[in-house]
Enzyme design. Sequence first.
Site, PDB file in Angstrom:
ATOM      1  N   GLY A 226      28.262  38.339  20.951  1.00 50.74           N
ATOM      2  CA  GLY A 226      28.375  39.492  20.071  1.00 50.74           C
ATOM      3  C   GLY A 226      27.832  40.797  20.590  1.00 50.74           C
ATOM      4  O   GLY A 226      27.964  41.825  19.928  1.00 50.74           O
TER       5      GLY A 226
ATOM      6  N   GLU B 237      26.637  32.903  24.030  1.00 51.28           N
ATOM      7  CA  GLU B 237      28.107  32.774  24.120  1.00 51.28           C
ATOM      8  C   GLU B 237      28.733  34.161  24.201  1.00 51.28           C
ATOM      9  O   GLU B 237      29.373  34.610  23.252  1.00 51.28           O
ATOM     10  CB  GLU B 237      28.632  32.066  22.865  1.00 51.28           C
ATOM     11  CG  GLU B 237      27.974  30.740  22.545  1.00 51.28           C
ATOM     12  CD  GLU B 237      28.275  30.242  21.119  1.00 51.28           C
ATOM     13  OE1 GLU B 237      28.925  30.961  20.323  1.00 51.28           O
ATOM     14  OE2 GLU B 237      27.842  29.123  20.803  1.00 51.28           O
TER      15      GLU B 237
ATOM     16  N   GLY C 265      31.255  37.129  25.293  1.00 48.31           N
ATOM     17  CA  GLY C 265      32.620  37.354  25.757  1.00 48.31           C
ATOM     18  C   GLY C 265      32.823  38.812  26.146  1.00 48.31           C
ATOM     19  O   GLY C 265      32.843  39.174  27.330  1.00 48.31           O
TER      20      GLY C 265
ATOM     21  N   ARG D 167      44.232  45.554  19.262  1.00 50.80           N
ATOM     22  CA  ARG D 167      42.989  45.987  18.618  1.00 50.80           C
ATOM     23  C   ARG D 167      43.116  47.276  17.807  1.00 50.80           C
ATOM     24  O   ARG D 167      42.600  47.345  16.698  1.00 50.80           O
ATOM     25  CB  ARG D 167      41.853  46.115  19.653  1.00 50.80           C
ATOM     26  CG  ARG D 167      41.612  44.829  20.454  1.00 50.80           C
ATOM     27  CD  ARG D 167      40.345  44.865  21.271  1.00 50.80           C
ATOM     28  NE  ARG D 167      39.165  44.872  20.424  1.00 50.80           N
ATOM     29  CZ  ARG D 167      38.437  45.911  20.146  1.00 50.80           C
ATOM     30  NH1 ARG D 167      38.710  47.065  20.705  1.00 50.80           N
ATOM     31  NH2 ARG D 167      37.427  45.832  19.325  1.00 50.80           N
TER      32      ARG D 167
ATOM     33  N   TYR E 299      42.218  46.569  14.060  1.00 44.07           N
ATOM     34  CA  TYR E 299      40.862  46.975  13.650  1.00 44.07           C
ATOM     35  C   TYR E 299      40.678  48.487  13.634  1.00 44.07           C
ATOM     36  O   TYR E 299      39.551  48.952  13.526  1.00 44.07           O
ATOM     37  CB  TYR E 299      39.809  46.417  14.622  1.00 44.07           C
ATOM     38  CG  TYR E 299      39.956  44.978  15.008  1.00 44.07           C
ATOM     39  CD1 TYR E 299      39.797  43.971  14.067  1.00 44.07           C
ATOM     40  CD2 TYR E 299      40.235  44.620  16.325  1.00 44.07           C
ATOM     41  CE1 TYR E 299      39.913  42.640  14.438  1.00 44.07           C
ATOM     42  CE2 TYR E 299      40.339  43.298  16.699  1.00 44.07           C
ATOM     43  CZ  TYR E 299      40.186  42.307  15.754  1.00 44.07           C
ATOM     44  OH  TYR E 299      40.293  40.997  16.131  1.00 44.07           O
TER      45      TYR E 299
ATOM     46  N   CYS F 210      58.757  48.303  16.707  1.00 47.74           N
ATOM     47  CA  CYS F 210      59.284  48.918  15.489  1.00 47.74           C
ATOM     48  C   CYS F 210      58.331  48.787  14.308  1.00 47.74           C
ATOM     49  O   CYS F 210      58.619  48.089  13.335  1.00 47.74           O
ATOM     50  CB  CYS F 210      60.633  48.296  15.153  1.00 47.74           C
ATOM     51  SG  CYS F 210      61.740  48.426  16.546  1.00 47.74           S
ATOM     52  N   GLU F 211      57.184  49.411  14.396  1.00 51.98           N
ATOM     53  CA  GLU F 211      56.200  49.431  13.322  1.00 51.98           C
ATOM     54  C   GLU F 211      55.383  50.698  13.464  1.00 51.98           C
ATOM     55  O   GLU F 211      54.985  51.040  14.575  1.00 51.98           O
ATOM     56  CB  GLU F 211      55.207  48.264  13.452  1.00 51.98           C
ATOM     57  CG  GLU F 211      55.819  46.914  13.466  1.00 51.98           C
ATOM     58  CD  GLU F 211      55.097  45.956  12.524  1.00 51.98           C
ATOM     59  OE1 GLU F 211      54.295  46.405  11.682  1.00 51.98           O
ATOM     60  OE2 GLU F 211      55.355  44.757  12.658  1.00 51.98           O
TER      61      GLU F 211
ATOM     62  N   TYR G 205      39.697  40.736  24.634  1.00 54.84           N
ATOM     63  CA  TYR G 205      40.558  40.692  23.449  1.00 54.84           C
ATOM     64  C   TYR G 205      41.787  41.585  23.605  1.00 54.84           C
ATOM     65  O   TYR G 205      42.293  42.151  22.645  1.00 54.84           O
ATOM     66  CB  TYR G 205      39.752  41.057  22.186  1.00 54.84           C
ATOM     67  CG  TYR G 205      38.538  40.169  22.018  1.00 54.84           C
ATOM     68  CD1 TYR G 205      38.694  38.819  21.724  1.00 54.84           C
ATOM     69  CD2 TYR G 205      37.240  40.658  22.196  1.00 54.84           C
ATOM     70  CE1 TYR G 205      37.594  37.985  21.605  1.00 54.84           C
ATOM     71  CE2 TYR G 205      36.136  39.824  22.078  1.00 54.84           C
ATOM     72  CZ  TYR G 205      36.323  38.489  21.783  1.00 54.84           C
ATOM     73  OH  TYR G 205      35.228  37.662  21.673  1.00 54.84           O
TER      74      TYR G 205
END
Length: 420
Positions: free
Chosen positions: A239, A277, A279, A316, A320, A347-348, A375
């Site tokens: 984290g 852990e 990342g 992302r 987010y 197309c968004e 990510y």
Amino acid sequence: MDAFHYRGNSLLVEDVALATIAERFGTPTYVYSRHAIVDAFAEFRRAASGRNVLVCYALKANSNLAVIDLLAREGAGFDIVSGGELARVLAAGGDPSRVVFSGVGKSAAEMRVALEAGVRCFNVESESELLRLDGVAGAIGRRAPVSLRVNPDVDAGTHPYISTGLRENKFGIAHDAALAAYRTAARLPNVDVQGIDCHIGSQITAIDPFLAALDKLLELVDALHAEGIALKHLDLGGGLGIRYADEQPPSREALFAAIFERIDRHPRGASYELVFEFGRSIVGNAGVLLTRVEYLKRNAERGFAIVDAAMNDLMRPALYDAYHGVLPVQPRDERSAQSWDVVGPVCESGDWLARGRRLALAEGDLLAIASAGAYGMAMASNYNTRPRAAEVIVDGGDVHLVREREPVESLFALERRLPR
Ligand code: LLP
């Protein structure tokens, strides 16, 4: 983003111009720096020197085999959340005895494969999972090493989608239910209680939430000790945040120093192995997404730079509202800078990578979307039948293709037309 720097009018990764990579491999392409990955991990290792610490790399951030291989050679353990990720660790030559298996929904099949491979520990998230694991282990004549993931109810102060340590989240076993779960675990014949574990969220930019979570774990460790349940390790999850814009996350060293200080104040603190852990903080700033401007267009409201990377490549921003820097690969005269939304061909309206950036642009220009090593590719999809990007790792002056651009036929190779 130290590995990415300008020399003259050209953006380089290590000693290679990104423009050369675009020429050779096309765009969109994820470009990672070998040294940036290795240095980030080495900083954790240095910060932990002389301590009993296992830094696992959370594969979910970027699971390319070359990245796993690099980190395995550096001595990393691995944090996995699926049988698929275990298969990757094994395929990359990683050591299963340095693997912790996290995740809230492990299937019996995944448990079996992980037991047979000999993973170091299962981070168990519920009593039901504990019972299932006991059954699976018994059926194949093994004992499953476990730690229970406790939800410490600590606010990591991060985006709600990536905050995981609050009471309302689906993760872990509630702090006040943990003792009972440990008593169950201690009774089960095919389960071997080894540790305790938590993970409170991602992109955390302060030390305090980590310490608050550690305190909560230590409270439980003491209560367990009093009942004769002895633990060998404390897993504090991952984290640690990185700098995308102007965040000031603590250094890896400062984080570890604060944690060790707290551990050393505990009477038995020094006897526990610490597991992490991480990342994002290992790979996040080691990669960019290289993309080319296809079209520039302006309406009354905004200017759009339509590039050949899209939300399917880097999700992302859409998911987010995340900020990623945008670096011109061959910068133009600033005087022609205007405000641009950098958007993809999907197309968004949610398909954007950056908004309202002052850039001097022309069609055909190359851009590097910054801090995309974590990510990014790992969350990419084939939406709009877009082949996923190529991936390369730069090592000094060498460029290694570590994942080919997907051929379009492979996208529907597993599909079948109906019989006539
Ligand atoms: N351990 C567990 C149990 C996790 O759930 C995670 C991340 C990690 C470790 C690694 O966290 P890190 O050190 O990378 O922050 N897709 C989101 C991030 C989701 C993180 C999920 N869990 C994003 O792009 O921001």
